[in-house]
Every structure is written in structure tokens, then in C-alpha cells.
Write a protein that holds these residues in place. Sequence first.
Motif, short mmCIF file in Angstrom:
data_model
loop_
_atom_site.label_atom_id
_atom_site.label_comp_id
_atom_site.label_asym_id
_atom_site.label_seq_id
_atom_site.Cartn_x
_atom_site.Cartn_y
_atom_site.Cartn_z
N ALA A 60 -1.77 3.65 9.84
CA ALA A 60 -3.20 3.52 9.55
C ALA A 60 -3.53 2.17 8.94
N VAL A 61 -2.73 1.73 7.97
CA VAL A 61 -2.99 0.45 7.30
C VAL A 61 -2.67 -0.71 8.23
N LEU A 110 0.95 4.06 -2.92
CA LEU A 110 0.54 5.41 -2.53
C LEU A 110 1.63 6.43 -2.82
N ASP A 158 -5.37 -1.13 10.74
CA ASP A 158 -6.73 -1.21 10.21
C ASP A 158 -7.40 -2.51 10.64
N THR A 178 0.67 6.51 6.82
CA THR A 178 -0.04 5.45 6.11
C THR A 178 0.26 4.09 6.72
N SER A 207 0.83 -1.21 0.00
CA SER A 207 0.00 0.00 0.00
C SER A 207 0.86 1.26 0.00
N GLU A 217 -7.12 -0.28 0.46
CA GLU A 217 -6.35 0.62 1.32
C GLU A 217 -5.79 1.80 0.53
N HIS A 241 -6.70 5.89 1.20
CA HIS A 241 -5.66 6.80 1.69
C HIS A 241 -5.07 7.69 0.58
N PHE A 280 -5.73 11.85 0.82
CA PHE A 280 -4.88 12.55 1.79
C PHE A 280 -3.44 12.59 1.32
N THR A 281 -2.97 11.49 0.72
CA THR A 281 -1.60 11.44 0.21
C THR A 281 -1.38 12.46 -0.90
#
Length: 263
Positions: free
Chosen positions: A193-194, A74, A197, A190, A70, A133, A137, A140-141
Motif C-alpha cells: 500500500a505504501v 506501524l 501510494d 502495508t 512506515s 502513511e 494505516h 487497520f494495523t
Amino acid sequence: MAILMTIFIFGIPFYFVIINAVKDATESASLNMAWPASFHIIDNINAVFQAQNGMIMRAFYNSIMITLLSIFLLIIMGSMAGYVLQRKKSKLSPLFNFLILAGLIIPPAIVPTIWVLNSIGLFKTMPGIVLVEVALHLPFTVLLYKGFMATIPKEIEEAAIIDGCTKSKLFFHIIFPLLKPVSSTVIVLTAVAVYNDFVNPLYFFPGSENATLQLTLYNFTSMYKTEWNLLFTNILLISIPPLILFIFFNKKIISGMTSGSIK
């Protein structure tokens, strides 16, 4: 005063987890912060790793792979999108900016997402949960990269183009290396958060073989009994990777988030 409040808010819960992770089943059932009569951290760790035929090891692998894939997607997609939105102004720019903001506001729909993943053969698969994922995200990235891109002088790009640099080399060889501060911010935020999750793997990546670390907490809870010492030991073990990541990247988090804020 602020430092003391921070220590109080975050330090006491962390102490509560640690102190109950070193107790046996009887003492930890009291759920207090009293010092244990004896330490059982090694026995608790062994029990956690042996639970459900070593499910936590599979969960570590799944969580780390989902997080790494992810983050990679990202960083590549977010940096490229942020560059285009910041540098290439067109009539469609307001629409693209609106879509990015909408991605931050509109919550994901569980059932339609499952239907889409199932229809393309990605439900209960690693690529499927990674795409979910990334989609959640990415807005925001992109905003982080777009804001940071405003701090990079356009003269650097103009000089590179005059020297015959292609568009791909311009981005990956000149612009992308300048994005290290914001990339570090994306990695930390990230990854945490990931990695932490719980909901998305539960819905889009079900199955004992697909368990992630947050789902292993169910191993020690049931309707009639909860093994609090093993539960807190599990929490302590899965908290170590994000803590290490934060220690290495914390100096660059603030610079990556605040750069471009005054542009």
C-alpha cells in the motif's frame, strides 16, 4: 473455475504490460497484445534509467525508505496499541475502539494536513510523509494485532509476571515474538500500500528530488505524446519489489488475518 477467473483477471493485464514493455515505440503505440517483431527490453530499461537524469534511482530510494520506516513504526506502535486494547479493559476502552474504527472510515483532509505539516516544519520531508502513511494505516494495523492477540493465552503473561518479568520485557521478549504471523501480514499489506501510494507523496512530498516510483510514470506521458514502451517498462520495473515480497510472505498472510477472527 475460480482459479481460471483469477488467472484471467490478473494474468491478462500483467501479460499486456510485459508484452508492450519489450516492444519499440512504434509497436507499443498500438496498445495490443500481439507478439513483437523484435525485442527491445534492454534498450527500454536503459532509457527508463536515464530519463530525467536518473530520477528512477532517486525514486527507488525514496519509496523504499518511506516503506521501511512506515512498516517499522506501524509494527511497533500497532502491536503495542493492539496489546493494550485487547488486554487492558477500562471505561475508556469503547472510546479507543471507536477512534480506531473512525480512523478507518474518516478520509484524510489534504489542506489541513499540509497546514499542520508546514507549521511543524515537516512538509516536503521524509519524516513528514512517513508520519502521514503511519497515521493512515495505523487503525487497520491495530485491528489486526488486536484480533491476533486474542489467540495468545493469558497464562503465558501470568507465568512471566510471577517469574519477575517487567512489563517491557513481557511484551518485547515474550509477546512480540509470538506475533510473527500477523507481523508478516502487516509487512506485506502495508508495504504494497505504501510502496504503491500515489496521492500522498504527490500532495505531502512534492518536488523532483522527492519523487517516488509511482510519480516517475509522469516521465513518459505528456499532453501530446506518450512513450508507451517506456511507460510499461517503468511499470514492470516498479512491480518487481512487491512481487518478491509477496512470494516470501504469502504463506503467512492468511494466517495473520484470520487468527483471532473466531474469538
